[in-house]
Design an enzyme around this catalytic site. Structure first.
Site, short mmCIF file in Angstrom:
data_model
loop_
_atom_site.label_atom_id
_atom_site.label_comp_id
_atom_site.label_asym_id
_atom_site.label_seq_id
_atom_site.Cartn_x
_atom_site.Cartn_y
_atom_site.Cartn_z
N GLY A 32 9.46 -15.19 -13.60
CA GLY A 32 9.40 -16.06 -12.41
C GLY A 32 8.42 -15.52 -11.41
O GLY A 32 7.58 -14.66 -11.73
N ASN A 33 8.48 -16.02 -10.19
CA ASN A 33 7.62 -15.48 -9.13
C ASN A 33 8.35 -15.57 -7.80
O ASN A 33 9.45 -16.10 -7.71
CB ASN A 33 6.26 -16.19 -9.11
CG ASN A 33 6.40 -17.68 -8.85
OD1 ASN A 33 6.86 -18.08 -7.78
ND2 ASN A 33 6.05 -18.50 -9.83
N HIS A 34 7.71 -15.05 -6.74
CA HIS A 34 8.39 -14.91 -5.45
C HIS A 34 8.37 -16.18 -4.59
O HIS A 34 8.76 -16.12 -3.43
CB HIS A 34 7.74 -13.79 -4.64
CG HIS A 34 8.00 -12.44 -5.22
ND1 HIS A 34 9.25 -11.92 -5.38
CD2 HIS A 34 7.14 -11.49 -5.69
CE1 HIS A 34 9.17 -10.72 -5.91
NE2 HIS A 34 7.90 -10.44 -6.12
N ALA A 71 4.61 -23.13 -7.19
CA ALA A 71 3.96 -21.97 -7.81
C ALA A 71 4.37 -21.98 -9.28
O ALA A 71 5.35 -21.35 -9.67
CB ALA A 71 4.41 -20.69 -7.12
#
Ligand code: CTP
Length: 400
Positions: A209-211, A277
């Site tokens: 995943g990402n932030h 994102a």
């Protein structure tokens, strides 16, 4: 307020006596007013006063025991432009949050097609109670607008927060509500927004995943709604929440799910703002059971995800507008220009992680908008809400 149809719900608090003044103000301004009272509120203000001032019969029970007539809560919900509940007691507030429909007012609230606005009123300690605070937050996230209680002398003799907003304040809040919905520049437009991260499964318990917090996309959705648009918000896993009667919220997890949701809604939308994102890659193979630790370091082979923005750019009709985002750590403008072209966007919102105050978990952003004619507009560091307003303003100018 001329011709506006206001359904006024009155619940059992001492502030109910002030509603007589509010009804008079609304009637004088040309609004049509119909009232529903909870049985408890009849101890605080007479239905005769409410009926005489509003010029309409008052709904109290589901059926009139004398005449045997049935009062149709669905018909009330269809009639009203807005449901205003004032005063709102802690008890009705709690019931609204759980969908309880044990009186005519609550059943009508659940049947409302249009928006609901509430003006809470209670004693100091009740208003401060964690359960009341929690319920008010819940109501707001259900899409209800809250006119906060004011500070002052309370019926109990105590002083503090909890006093119902004055009738003049409620009247002003209602007028600005109608002004806002009338002056929206995106009324009749349906706009797609993507937001948040995507999670790409490695096995049943792990993912890549990402932030991304999703804040930017959600703020854009809020500004679009305030401008009168219908919004389709396709979001990956986030802590953000938003409810509105003109919002269709599609929750997704992976890039492929986001892509499917975008493909099925794109045709019906006039613009798309792609703020998500999206993970560029996903594991080629998703293990069907939890991967166990072993002595050999694992290698996860990645394959490309679909580029959702590029798909929308390639599949846009001449009257559809595509807005992309680019988060860069270096060469902001050069990379932004490349992405704009490659993805066939109408404009790109650029932000650089190198700028202080920009990025994932902060509440601020510093954006530059780059359009297809190579025009570049730089904005000051601002809150994500202000950045969203600047982006929506640019979008509105671009479609005019
Ligand atoms: N985007 C998308 N689908 C993807 C990847 C990105 O829709 N699979 C969209 C994002 O929502 C954003 C824009 O493309 O609007 C740019 O995303 P970004 O990650 O900055 O660009 P990439 O094309 O992924 O390029 P890179 O990661 O190499 O910078």
């Amino acid at each position: 307020m001329q011709g506006k149809r206001i359904l006024l719900g009155i619940t059992g608090g001492i502030a109910a006596y002030k509603i007589a003044f509010l009804i008079r103000m609304l009637k004088k301004s040309g609004a049509e007013v119909r009232c529903i009272m909870t049985p408890a509120s009849c101890d605080f203000i007479s239905p005769l006063v409410v009926s005489t001032l509003s010029g309409n019969p008052v709904g109290i029970e589901f059926w009139n025991k004398q005449t045997g007539e049935w009062t149709n809560h669905v018909e009330y919900g269809l009639w009203a432009d807005v449901l205003l509940i004032a005063p709102l007691t802690a008890s009705t507030l709690a019931k609204m949050t759980i969908g309880n429909s044990d009186n005519l007012l609550l059943a009508t609230y659940l049947s409302m097609k249009g928006p609901t606005i509430v003006a809470p009123a209670m004693d100091l300690d009740m208003y401060q109670h964690p359960s009341v605070k929690r319920n008010l937050l819940q109501l707001e996230s259900d899409g209800v607008s809250v006119i906060p209680a004011e500070s002052g002398e309370l019926a109990s003799g105590l002083e503090g927060d909890g006093r119902m907003a004055e009738p003049e304040t409620i009247f002003t809040a209602l007028s600005s509500f109608f002004q806002q919905t009338q002056s929206g520049r995106l009324i009749g437009k349906r706009i797609l927004v993507t937001a948040g991260p995507t999670y790409e499964a490695i096995d049943p318990v792990r993912f890549i995943g990402n932030h991304s917090s999703g804040k930017m996309g959600f703020e854009i959705a809020k500004v679009l709604l305030a401008e009168g648009a219908e919004v389709v918000l396709v979001s990956g896993p986030t802590q953000q929440s938003l409810t509105h009667h003109r919002l269709e919220h599609v929750d997704v997890v992976s890039a492929n799910e986001m892509f499917d949701a975008v493909k099925s809604h794109w045709e019906s939308c006039s613009s798309g703002v792609f703020a998500a994102a999206v993970a560029d890659y996903k594991p080629k193979v998703v293990a069907s059971s939890k991967m166990k630790k072993s002595d050999v370091d694992p290698t996860i082979e990645l394959i490309k995800n679909p580029d959702i923005l590029a798909w929308a750019g390639q599949n846009k009709k001449s009257d559809q507008l595509v807005v992309g985002f680019a988060l860069e750590t270096e060469e902001l403008l050069a990379n932004g220009r490349l992405k704009l072209k490659k993805k066939n966007a109408d404009f790109m919102v650029l932000n650089s992680l190198a700028d202080d105050g920009a990025g994932f978990s902060v509440d601020t952003n510093k954006i530059t908008i780059l359009d297809a004619h190579n025009k570049q507009t730089e904005f000051e560091l601002s809150s994500k809400r202000e950045a969203a307003q600047n982006i929506v303003e640019y979008l509105i100018k671009s479609i005019q």
